[in-house]
Design a protein around this motif. Structure first.
Motif, PDB file in Angstrom:
ATOM      1  N   VAL A 112       0.657  -1.123  -0.147  1.00  0.00           N
ATOM      2  CA  VAL A 112       0.219  -0.475  -0.129  1.00  0.00           C
ATOM      3  C   VAL A 112       1.021   1.129  -0.211  1.00  0.00           C
ATOM      4  CG1 VAL A 112      -1.624   1.318   1.491  1.00  0.00           C
ATOM      5  CG2 VAL A 112      -2.183  -1.046   1.448  1.00  0.00           C
ATOM      6  N   ASP A 113       1.969   1.376   0.699  1.00  0.00           N
ATOM      7  CA  ASP A 113       2.940   2.483   0.438  1.00  0.00           C
ATOM      8  C   ASP A 113       3.509   2.870  -0.780  1.00  0.00           C
ATOM      9  OD1 ASP A 113       4.072   4.366   2.741  1.00  0.00           O
ATOM     10  OD2 ASP A 113       5.561   3.652   2.633  1.00  0.00           O
ATOM     11  N   LEU A 114       3.749   1.928  -0.856  1.00  0.00           N
ATOM     12  CA  LEU A 114       3.837   1.478  -2.015  1.00  0.00           C
ATOM     13  C   LEU A 114       3.238   2.570  -3.398  1.00  0.00           C
ATOM     14  CD1 LEU A 114       6.579  -1.812  -2.450  1.00  0.00           C
ATOM     15  CD2 LEU A 114       7.322   1.060  -2.014  1.00  0.00           C
ATOM     16  N   GLY A 115       1.830   2.442  -3.794  1.00  0.00           N
ATOM     17  CA  GLY A 115       1.760   2.918  -4.467  1.00  0.00           C
ATOM     18  C   GLY A 115       0.879   1.668  -5.283  1.00  0.00           C
ATOM     19  N   VAL A 116       0.558   0.110  -4.607  1.00  0.00           N
ATOM     20  CA  VAL A 116       0.069  -0.401  -5.419  1.00  0.00           C
ATOM     21  C   VAL A 116      -1.740  -0.139  -4.199  1.00  0.00           C
ATOM     22  CG1 VAL A 116      -0.486  -3.118  -5.229  1.00  0.00           C
ATOM     23  CG2 VAL A 116       1.723  -2.175  -4.774  1.00  0.00           C
ATOM     24  N   GLU A 117      -2.335  -0.631  -6.250  1.00  0.00           N
ATOM     25  CA  GLU A 117      -4.190  -0.700  -5.594  1.00  0.00           C
ATOM     26  C   GLU A 117      -5.131  -1.536  -5.802  1.00  0.00           C
ATOM     27  OE1 GLU A 117      -5.502   3.143  -5.432  1.00  0.00           O
ATOM     28  OE2 GLU A 117      -3.743   3.627  -5.454  1.00  0.00           O
ATOM     29  N   GLN A 118      -4.658  -2.512  -5.745  1.00  0.00           N
ATOM     30  CA  GLN A 118      -4.994  -3.772  -6.021  1.00  0.00           C
ATOM     31  C   GLN A 118      -4.176  -4.808  -4.806  1.00  0.00           C
ATOM     32  OE1 GLN A 118      -5.643  -5.225 -10.197  1.00  0.00           O
ATOM     33  NE2 GLN A 118      -7.888  -5.845  -9.281  1.00  0.00           N
ATOM     34  N   PHE A 119      -5.620  -5.926  -4.093  1.00  0.00           N
ATOM     35  CA  PHE A 119      -4.636  -6.803  -3.605  1.00  0.00           C
ATOM     36  C   PHE A 119      -4.929  -8.149  -3.913  1.00  0.00           C
ATOM     37  CE2 PHE A 119      -5.045  -3.784   0.086  1.00  0.00           C
ATOM     38  CZ  PHE A 119      -3.919  -3.165   0.572  1.00  0.00           C
ATOM     39  N   LYS A 120      -3.823  -8.858  -3.851  1.00  0.00           N
ATOM     40  CA  LYS A 120      -3.813 -10.284  -4.720  1.00  0.00           C
ATOM     41  C   LYS A 120      -3.867 -11.172  -3.081  1.00  0.00           C
ATOM     42  CE  LYS A 120      -4.396 -14.916  -5.820  1.00  0.00           C
ATOM     43  NZ  LYS A 120      -3.181 -14.949  -6.699  1.00  0.00           N
ATOM     44  N   ILE A 121      -5.029 -12.020  -2.804  1.00  0.00           N
ATOM     45  CA  ILE A 121      -4.606 -13.064  -2.108  1.00  0.00           C
ATOM     46  C   ILE A 121      -4.440 -14.130  -1.831  1.00  0.00           C
ATOM     47  CG2 ILE A 121      -6.088 -14.182   0.179  1.00  0.00           C
ATOM     48  CD1 ILE A 121      -7.566 -11.320   0.108  1.00  0.00           C
ATOM     49  N   PRO A 122      -3.600 -15.352  -1.943  1.00  0.00           N
ATOM     50  CA  PRO A 122      -2.799 -16.164  -1.766  1.00  0.00           C
ATOM     51  C   PRO A 122      -3.682 -16.892  -1.289  1.00  0.00           C
ATOM     52  CG  PRO A 122      -1.698 -15.457  -0.744  1.00  0.00           C
ATOM     53  CD  PRO A 122      -2.206 -14.265  -0.976  1.00  0.00           C
ATOM     54  N   SER A 123      -4.266 -18.305  -2.287  1.00  0.00           N
ATOM     55  CA  SER A 123      -5.251 -19.470  -1.072  1.00  0.00           C
ATOM     56  C   SER A 123      -4.510 -19.965   0.112  1.00  0.00           C
ATOM     57  CB  SER A 123      -5.018 -20.661  -2.700  1.00  0.00           C
ATOM     58  OG  SER A 123      -4.738 -20.626  -3.688  1.00  0.00           O
ATOM     59  N   GLY A 124      -3.369 -19.720  -0.384  1.00  0.00           N
ATOM     60  CA  GLY A 124      -2.911 -20.211   1.348  1.00  0.00           C
ATOM     61  C   GLY A 124      -3.685 -19.339   2.867  1.00  0.00           C
ATOM     62  N   GLU A 125      -4.190 -18.171   2.230  1.00  0.00           N
ATOM     63  CA  GLU A 125      -4.227 -17.079   3.269  1.00  0.00           C
ATOM     64  C   GLU A 125      -6.441 -16.730   3.861  1.00  0.00           C
ATOM     65  OE1 GLU A 125      -1.989 -15.873   4.867  1.00  0.00           O
ATOM     66  OE2 GLU A 125      -0.281 -16.576   3.809  1.00  0.00           O
ATOM     67  N   ILE A 126      -6.103 -17.616   2.898  1.00  0.00           N
ATOM     68  CA  ILE A 126      -8.241 -17.982   3.166  1.00  0.00           C
ATOM     69  C   ILE A 126      -9.191 -18.692   4.094  1.00  0.00           C
ATOM     70  CG2 ILE A 126      -8.313 -20.407   1.545  1.00  0.00           C
ATOM     71  CD1 ILE A 126     -10.580 -18.620  -0.036  1.00  0.00           C
ATOM     72  N   THR A 127      -7.809 -18.559   4.965  1.00  0.00           N
ATOM     73  CA  THR A 127      -8.312 -19.572   6.440  1.00  0.00           C
ATOM     74  C   THR A 127      -7.470 -18.738   6.755  1.00  0.00           C
ATOM     75  OG1 THR A 127      -6.668 -20.611   6.420  1.00  0.00           O
ATOM     76  CG2 THR A 127      -8.983 -21.358   5.795  1.00  0.00           C
ATOM     77  N   ASN A 128      -7.075 -16.966   6.593  1.00  0.00           N
ATOM     78  CA  ASN A 128      -6.023 -15.398   7.777  1.00  0.00           C
ATOM     79  C   ASN A 128      -7.220 -15.243   8.762  1.00  0.00           C
ATOM     80  OD1 ASN A 128      -4.453 -14.703   8.781  1.00  0.00           O
ATOM     81  ND2 ASN A 128      -2.588 -15.014   7.451  1.00  0.00           N
ATOM     82  N   LEU A 129      -7.563 -15.601   9.184  1.00  0.00           N
ATOM     83  CA  LEU A 129      -8.970 -14.339   9.646  1.00  0.00           C
ATOM     84  C   LEU A 129      -8.192 -12.893   9.808  1.00  0.00           C
ATOM     85  CD1 LEU A 129     -11.580 -13.969   9.901  1.00  0.00           C
ATOM     86  CD2 LEU A 129     -11.512 -14.561  12.863  1.00  0.00           C
ATOM     87  N   PRO A 130      -6.967 -12.725  11.108  1.00  0.00           N
ATOM     88  CA  PRO A 130      -6.553 -11.702  10.690  1.00  0.00           C
ATOM     89  C   PRO A 130      -5.748 -10.614   9.782  1.00  0.00           C
ATOM     90  CG  PRO A 130      -5.618 -12.865  12.290  1.00  0.00           C
ATOM     91  CD  PRO A 130      -6.703 -13.552  11.709  1.00  0.00           C
ATOM     92  N   TYR A 131      -5.806 -11.660   8.961  1.00  0.00           N
ATOM     93  CA  TYR A 131      -5.151 -11.510   7.538  1.00  0.00           C
ATOM     94  C   TYR A 131      -5.957 -10.722   6.787  1.00  0.00           C
ATOM     95  CZ  TYR A 131      -2.579 -11.400   2.901  1.00  0.00           C
ATOM     96  OH  TYR A 131      -2.592 -11.581   1.550  1.00  0.00           O
ATOM     97  N   LEU A 132      -7.567 -11.650   5.932  1.00  0.00           N
ATOM     98  CA  LEU A 132      -8.362 -11.087   5.684  1.00  0.00           C
ATOM     99  C   LEU A 132      -8.899  -9.557   5.763  1.00  0.00           C
ATOM    100  CD1 LEU A 132     -10.180 -14.511   5.199  1.00  0.00           C
ATOM    101  CD2 LEU A 132      -8.631 -13.295   3.719  1.00  0.00           C
ATOM    102  N   ARG A 133      -8.812  -9.231   7.636  1.00  0.00           N
ATOM    103  CA  ARG A 133      -9.552  -8.556   8.282  1.00  0.00           C
ATOM    104  C   ARG A 133      -9.321  -7.052   7.526  1.00  0.00           C
ATOM    105  NH1 ARG A 133     -11.031 -10.660  14.168  1.00  0.00           N
ATOM    106  NH2 ARG A 133     -13.312 -11.555  13.346  1.00  0.00           N
ATOM    107  N   HIS A 134      -6.937  -7.610   7.683  1.00  0.00           N
ATOM    108  CA  HIS A 134      -6.777  -6.374   7.191  1.00  0.00           C
ATOM    109  C   HIS A 134      -7.069  -6.005   5.898  1.00  0.00           C
ATOM    110  CE1 HIS A 134      -2.968  -3.504   8.731  1.00  0.00           C
ATOM    111  NE2 HIS A 134      -2.158  -4.179   7.236  1.00  0.00           N
ATOM    112  N   VAL A 135      -6.645  -6.565   5.004  1.00  0.00           N
ATOM    113  CA  VAL A 135      -6.807  -6.522   3.798  1.00  0.00           C
ATOM    114  C   VAL A 135      -7.992  -5.773   3.329  1.00  0.00           C
ATOM    115  CG1 VAL A 135      -7.311  -7.765   1.282  1.00  0.00           C
ATOM    116  CG2 VAL A 135      -5.546  -8.535   2.692  1.00  0.00           C
ATOM    117  N   GLY A 136      -9.102  -6.301   4.163  1.00  0.00           N
ATOM    118  CA  GLY A 136     -10.500  -5.728   3.909  1.00  0.00           C
ATOM    119  C   GLY A 136     -10.977  -4.507   4.468  1.00  0.00           C
ATOM    120  N   LYS A 137     -10.218  -4.171   4.896  1.00  0.00           N
ATOM    121  CA  LYS A 137     -10.597  -2.923   5.603  1.00  0.00           C
ATOM    122  C   LYS A 137      -9.655  -1.521   4.721  1.00  0.00           C
ATOM    123  CE  LYS A 137      -6.007  -1.050   8.089  1.00  0.00           C
ATOM    124  NZ  LYS A 137      -4.983  -1.758   9.853  1.00  0.00           N
ATOM    125  N   TYR A 138      -8.859  -1.575   3.942  1.00  0.00           N
ATOM    126  CA  TYR A 138      -8.881  -0.248   2.854  1.00  0.00           C
ATOM    127  C   TYR A 138      -9.375  -0.666   1.717  1.00  0.00           C
ATOM    128  CZ  TYR A 138      -3.041  -1.059   4.927  1.00  0.00           C
ATOM    129  OH  TYR A 138      -2.675  -0.948   5.334  1.00  0.00           O
TER     130      TYR A 138
END
Length: 337
Positions: A112-138
């Motif tokens: 985000v700090d580097l200016g990326v405007e889109q996220f790609k969530i890898p398959s391994g993080e689909i069950t990572n609740l803190p990670y998903l919440r963090h991505v979602g808040k943006y």
């Protein structure tokens, strides 16, 4: 953002740079020259991603030193912030979009700090609740890979993203299988449609099969995003090279996808501009089967249906039968009423 005939093609460089900025830039060149829309890398810190004792996948043991841990393998494949900055700048110069999969919260923040405007969530993080919440808040657009996942896990991940601030219409869900290479019997492309219909989301396909046939088929089924690994050379050392496309194959895939996307059209059935001139050539009209005198009745015996299609349509056959000829007609003459 994209109309229905546009497909986002992501050329997945992944870790095929082998930790080399020079190779990373060459991968950008290849992706750009192939006509891909974006080139994607992977952003992670091995210290945050994996324990030092974690095992590698079977395919990784086959393509790298089997005695080496997953941590040791990944440590050599990290990209520093400075390398990210150079790659992003090089992508801009090369007229191709930059994307990277962030594998942890800190990596997401750096992107985000580097200016990326889109996220790609890898398959391994689909069950990572803190990670998903963090991505979602943006609240930024998300591409979510679903390898290893069942429908319940996909639904939960979508719900977490949505309640955290990323609306479902901002998320594209990629059907995926995490095995490198994926056996054709395990591809199950129809699952992509199941995901689309169940959750009302745009869908795509992240491909790990050998060759280019499956991602092309995915486009015909309705994928709006295609992600595919590529490399400079399949014989290079590293975990993913063997299951990746080489430059000429990547270009062939991109060209085929563009052709198929164009051929899918808008779904409205109507004569197309290329065939409109064939209507009078191919269709037929009512003509006189024999000589007909003015005042004669039109019957099934003195009427015929022949090309060209510039006269009365044969669909008006019942309307014309029994009517009186307004003038003489020679055989094979277009009927007038």
């Amino acid at each position: 953002m994209m109309n229905q005939n546009q497909v986002l093609i992501i050329a997945e460089a992944g870790v095929n740079h082998n930790g080399s900025l020079e190779i990373a830039k060459k991968l950008v060149d290849v992706a750009s020259e192939a006509g891909a829309d974006m080139v994607k890398f992977q952003t992670f810190s091995s210290d945050r991603l994996v324990t030092k004792s974690a095992n590698k996948a079977d395919y990784q043991n086959q393509t790298t030193d089997a005695s080496e841990s997953q941590y040791a393998m990944l440590k050599k494949l990290e990209l520093s912030r400075e390398m990210h900055e150079e790659i992003i700048a090089y992508c801009k110069k090369s007229n191709i979009g930059f994307l990277s999969t962030g594998f942890d919260i800190q990596s997401i923040d750096m992107l985000v700090d580097l200016g990326v405007e889109q996220f790609k969530i890898p398959s391994g993080e689909i069950t990572n609740l803190p990670y998903l919440r963090h991505v979602g808040k943006y609240g930024k657009p998300v591409i979510l890979s679903t390898g290893l996942a069942n429908m319940g896990e996909i639904e939960t991940a979508l719900d977490v993203l949505e309640t955290s601030g990323t609306h479902r219409n901002q998320t594209t869900v990629l059907h995926c299988n995490t095995e490198y290479p994926t056996p054709l019997d395990d591809v199950n492309l129809r699952a992509m449609l199941t995901i689309r219909d169940a959750f009302g989301v745009a869908v795509g396909y992240s491909d790990h099969t050998l060759g280019i046939e499956v991602p092309i088929a995915a486009i015909a089924l309705g994928a709006t995003v295609i992600e595919k690994h590529f490399t400079l050379d399949r014989t290079l050392p590293g975990p993913d090279h063997r299951a990746s496309l080489e430059p000429d194959e990547l270009k062939a895939m991109v060209n085929s996808i563009r052709d198929i996307a164009k051929a899918l059209g808008d779904g409205i059935k109507r004569p197309t501009p290329s065939e409109i001139n064939n209507i009078p050539i191919v269709r037929k009209s009512l003509v006189s089967a024999t000589a007909i005198r003015a005042g004669d009745c039109f019957t099934e015996f003195n009427l015929a249906v022949k090309r060209p299609g510039t006269g009365i349509s044969p669909m008006r056959w019942d309307e014309v039968l029994g009517r009186t000829a307004i003038r003489d007609f020679a055989p094979d003459e277009l009927i007038e009423i």
